[in-house]
Design an enzyme around this catalytic site. Structure first.
Site, PDB file in Angstrom:
ATOM      1  N   LYS A  46     153.595  90.164 -40.002  1.00  0.00           N
ATOM      2  CA  LYS A  46     154.877  90.236 -39.304  1.00  0.00           C
ATOM      3  C   LYS A  46     155.567  91.510 -39.742  1.00  0.00           C
ATOM      4  O   LYS A  46     155.643  91.800 -40.931  1.00  0.00           O
ATOM      5  CB  LYS A  46     155.743  89.024 -39.641  1.00  0.00           C
ATOM      6  CG  LYS A  46     157.081  89.046 -38.950  1.00  0.00           C
ATOM      7  CD  LYS A  46     157.960  87.819 -39.105  1.00  0.00           C
ATOM      8  CE  LYS A  46     157.846  87.025 -40.321  1.00  0.00           C
ATOM      9  NZ  LYS A  46     158.843  85.965 -40.460  1.00  0.00           N
TER      10      LYS A  46
ATOM     11  N   CYS B  74     167.851  90.765 -34.239  1.00  0.00           N
ATOM     12  CA  CYS B  74     166.713  90.561 -33.338  1.00  0.00           C
ATOM     13  C   CYS B  74     166.094  91.892 -32.908  1.00  0.00           C
ATOM     14  O   CYS B  74     166.792  92.841 -32.593  1.00  0.00           O
ATOM     15  CB  CYS B  74     167.193  89.806 -32.097  1.00  0.00           C
ATOM     16  SG  CYS B  74     165.907  89.583 -30.853  1.00  0.00           S
TER      17      CYS B  74
ATOM     18  N   CYS C 155     163.013  91.349 -30.916  1.00  0.00           N
ATOM     19  CA  CYS C 155     162.086  90.890 -29.865  1.00  0.00           C
ATOM     20  C   CYS C 155     162.787  90.720 -28.515  1.00  0.00           C
ATOM     21  O   CYS C 155     162.130  90.506 -27.516  1.00  0.00           O
ATOM     22  CB  CYS C 155     161.428  89.571 -30.268  1.00  0.00           C
ATOM     23  SG  CYS C 155     162.494  88.111 -30.164  1.00  0.00           S
TER      24      CYS C 155
ATOM     25  N   CYS D 123     169.156  87.470 -34.958  1.00  0.00           N
ATOM     26  CA  CYS D 123     167.863  86.799 -34.822  1.00  0.00           C
ATOM     27  C   CYS D 123     168.044  85.286 -34.922  1.00  0.00           C
ATOM     28  O   CYS D 123     168.788  84.798 -35.768  1.00  0.00           O
ATOM     29  CB  CYS D 123     166.930  87.285 -35.933  1.00  0.00           C
ATOM     30  SG  CYS D 123     165.335  86.435 -35.954  1.00  0.00           S
TER      31      CYS D 123
ATOM     32  N   HIS E  20     161.173  85.093 -32.101  1.00  0.00           N
ATOM     33  CA  HIS E  20     159.982  85.935 -32.205  1.00  0.00           C
ATOM     34  C   HIS E  20     158.755  85.120 -32.615  1.00  0.00           C
ATOM     35  O   HIS E  20     157.636  85.490 -32.276  1.00  0.00           O
ATOM     36  CB  HIS E  20     160.212  87.090 -33.190  1.00  0.00           C
ATOM     37  CG  HIS E  20     160.530  86.637 -34.574  1.00  0.00           C
ATOM     38  ND1 HIS E  20     161.825  86.373 -34.978  1.00  0.00           N
ATOM     39  CD2 HIS E  20     159.740  86.386 -35.644  1.00  0.00           C
ATOM     40  CE1 HIS E  20     161.812  85.981 -36.242  1.00  0.00           C
ATOM     41  NE2 HIS E  20     160.569  85.975 -36.669  1.00  0.00           N
TER      42      HIS E  20
END
Length: 108
Positions: free
Chosen positions: A56, A74, A76, A85, A89
């Site tokens: 990751k 975030c 993604c 976030c 993801h």
């Protein structure tokens, strides 16, 4: 009205096809074309080549003036609490084989 309507949904997701045809009863309106409904969803990786050897991708930045000791942002584009976030993801990575993770800002 167009005979085919195609729409893009979010980054990397798409579907197409809402068929409309003129009314046969002589009216000026349109009616949906009778057919089975089929939606094709194609997920694409957000990160095609950056640090793919890592499980990751997570980066940390030390900032001295934050209200919390750790804040995840975030990367993604799928978070329900964007720009923060919310872990979306994880599902994206499982579906696409991608390895995108959040940007972590740490208070020093």
């Amino acid at each position: 009205m167009a005979s085919m309507l195609s729409m893009a949904v979010g980054a990397g997701f798409s579907y197409g096809g809402l068929g409309l045809r003129p009314s046969r009863a002589g009216g000026a309106g349109t009616q949906p074309r009778p057919r089975s409904a089929a939606v094709v969803v194609r997920a694409e990786a957000i990160n095609p080549e950056v640090r793919k050897s890592e499980a990751k991708v997570v980066d940390s930045v030390v900032v001295t003036e934050l209200s919390k000791p750790l804040t995840a942002y975030c990367r993604c584009w799928r978070s329900g609490t964007f720009p923060l976030c919310d872990g979306s993801h994880v599902k994206h990575n499982k579906a696409t084989g991608d390895n995108v993770g959040p940007l972590l800002l740490k208070k020093e």
